[in-house]
Design a protein around this motif. Sequence first.
Motif, mmCIF file in Angstrom:
data_model
loop_
_atom_site.group_PDB
_atom_site.id
_atom_site.type_symbol
_atom_site.label_atom_id
_atom_site.label_comp_id
_atom_site.label_asym_id
_atom_site.label_seq_id
_atom_site.Cartn_x
_atom_site.Cartn_y
_atom_site.Cartn_z
ATOM 1 N N PHE A 87 28.137 4.060 -18.000
ATOM 2 C CA PHE A 87 26.713 4.314 -18.163
ATOM 3 C C PHE A 87 26.149 5.047 -16.952
ATOM 4 N N LEU A 88 25.111 5.809 -17.202
ATOM 5 C CA LEU A 88 24.323 6.470 -16.166
ATOM 6 C C LEU A 88 22.877 6.138 -16.487
ATOM 7 N N SER A 89 22.210 5.460 -15.561
ATOM 8 C CA SER A 89 20.860 4.973 -15.814
ATOM 9 C C SER A 89 19.925 5.356 -14.675
ATOM 10 N N ALA A 90 18.658 5.539 -15.027
ATOM 11 C CA ALA A 90 17.628 5.838 -14.038
ATOM 12 C C ALA A 90 16.361 5.079 -14.402
ATOM 13 N N ALA A 91 15.609 4.733 -13.385
ATOM 14 C CA ALA A 91 14.360 4.010 -13.608
ATOM 15 C C ALA A 91 13.306 4.476 -12.618
ATOM 16 N N VAL A 92 12.048 4.414 -13.072
ATOM 17 C CA VAL A 92 10.906 4.604 -12.192
ATOM 18 C C VAL A 92 10.388 3.208 -11.881
ATOM 19 N N VAL A 93 10.255 2.923 -10.581
ATOM 20 C CA VAL A 93 9.804 1.616 -10.133
ATOM 21 C C VAL A 93 8.337 1.724 -9.716
ATOM 22 N N SER A 94 7.530 0.792 -10.214
ATOM 23 C CA SER A 94 6.097 0.793 -9.901
ATOM 24 C C SER A 94 5.856 0.342 -8.462
ATOM 25 N N PRO A 95 4.649 0.546 -7.948
ATOM 26 C CA PRO A 95 4.320 0.056 -6.605
ATOM 27 C C PRO A 95 4.494 -1.465 -6.471
ATOM 28 N N ASP A 96 4.442 -2.187 -7.590
ATOM 29 C CA ASP A 96 4.627 -3.644 -7.580
ATOM 30 C C ASP A 96 6.102 -4.036 -7.633
ATOM 31 N N LEU A 98 8.248 -3.324 -10.095
ATOM 32 C CA LEU A 98 8.689 -3.565 -11.470
ATOM 33 C C LEU A 98 9.122 -2.253 -12.111
ATOM 34 N N LEU A 99 9.968 -2.339 -13.128
ATOM 35 C CA LEU A 99 10.395 -1.139 -13.840
ATOM 36 C C LEU A 99 9.256 -0.649 -14.735
ATOM 37 N N ALA A 100 8.883 0.607 -14.556
ATOM 38 C CA ALA A 100 7.846 1.220 -15.381
ATOM 39 C C ALA A 100 8.470 2.032 -16.510
ATOM 40 N N ARG A 101 9.562 2.731 -16.192
ATOM 41 C CA ARG A 101 10.308 3.517 -17.177
ATOM 42 C C ARG A 101 11.792 3.372 -16.906
ATOM 43 N N TYR A 102 12.576 3.455 -18.006
ATOM 44 C CA TYR A 102 14.023 3.280 -17.882
ATOM 45 C C TYR A 102 14.710 4.163 -18.911
ATOM 46 N N GLN A 103 15.742 4.851 -18.460
ATOM 47 C CA GLN A 103 16.526 5.711 -19.344
ATOM 48 C C GLN A 103 17.990 5.466 -19.043
ATOM 49 N N SER A 104 18.787 5.219 -20.106
ATOM 50 C CA SER A 104 20.197 4.929 -19.886
ATOM 51 C C SER A 104 21.050 5.627 -20.939
ATOM 52 N N PHE A 105 22.156 6.178 -20.489
ATOM 53 C CA PHE A 105 23.122 6.825 -21.374
ATOM 54 C C PHE A 105 24.438 6.072 -21.257
ATOM 55 N N PHE A 106 24.976 5.634 -22.394
ATOM 56 C CA PHE A 106 26.216 4.869 -22.440
ATOM 57 C C PHE A 106 27.217 5.605 -23.315
ATOM 58 N N THR A 107 28.453 5.728 -22.831
ATOM 59 C CA THR A 107 29.499 6.404 -23.597
ATOM 60 C C THR A 107 30.786 5.591 -23.545
ATOM 61 N N THR A 108 31.518 5.645 -24.620
ATOM 62 C CA THR A 108 32.821 4.985 -24.670
ATOM 63 C C THR A 108 33.959 5.984 -24.506
ATOM 64 N N SER A 109 33.626 7.279 -24.344
ATOM 65 C CA SER A 109 34.663 8.303 -24.364
ATOM 66 C C SER A 109 34.788 9.137 -23.094
ATOM 67 N N PHE A 110 33.977 8.862 -22.072
ATOM 68 C CA PHE A 110 34.053 9.679 -20.865
ATOM 69 C C PHE A 110 33.679 8.844 -19.652
ATOM 70 N N ALA A 111 34.435 9.002 -18.577
ATOM 71 C CA ALA A 111 34.136 8.334 -17.316
ATOM 72 C C ALA A 111 33.879 9.392 -16.253
ATOM 73 N N LEU A 112 32.701 9.387 -15.680
ATOM 74 C CA LEU A 112 32.351 10.338 -14.628
ATOM 75 C C LEU A 112 33.050 9.975 -13.320
ATOM 76 N N VAL A 113 33.071 8.695 -12.984
ATOM 77 C CA VAL A 113 33.671 8.200 -11.751
ATOM 78 C C VAL A 113 34.752 7.199 -12.129
ATOM 79 N N ASP A 114 35.941 7.368 -11.548
ATOM 80 C CA ASP A 114 37.025 6.433 -11.834
ATOM 81 C C ASP A 114 36.760 5.083 -11.193
ATOM 82 N N ARG A 115 37.065 4.058 -11.933
ATOM 83 C CA ARG A 115 36.995 2.694 -11.427
ATOM 84 C C ARG A 115 38.355 2.388 -10.805
ATOM 85 N N PRO A 116 38.387 1.935 -9.563
ATOM 86 C CA PRO A 116 39.677 1.674 -8.902
ATOM 87 C C PRO A 116 40.576 0.772 -9.750
#
Length: 141
Positions: A87-96, A98-116
């Motif tokens: 997954f690759l996720s991003a969020a905008v955090v409010s001054p308090d 807390l998460l104000a906005r959240y966007q996440s992309f999940f794939t079962t077929s591609f890895a951007l970074v190898d897990r050791p």
Amino acid sequence: MTLRAYLTSMDSPHPERTLDLLEPGFRFLLALPGKEVSGSSREDFAAYIAGRNPVDRAHEVLRHSQDGDVETVYGVVTENGRYSGSFLSAAVVSPDGLLARYQSFFTTSFALVDRPGEERPEPGDGPVAAARPSTADGSRA
């Protein structure tokens, strides 16, 4: 990092407590294989949580960053201890904080970074390769 706290909460036995990390007007988009889930309130996100299948799921963050009010994370998801995707996720955090906005992309077929120590499908294996059209000589386009 608020986004890490969000992931930890979503992986807990009580993911509904994640709602405490969200602004009332929280907006989100989850791009999952074959579908997207979106909403514009904590209530919409509560409905998403209630509809998730109960499994032993864990988000392992491999990379993270923060720039002002935007946080990003990249990692892998395991279910019952086995790799299920990345997954690759991003969020905008409010001054308090807390998460104000959240966007996440999940794939079962591609890895951007190898897990050791983890083997992954190579591009061209699995469902993505099967979806590519064949050329006249039978090779994949």
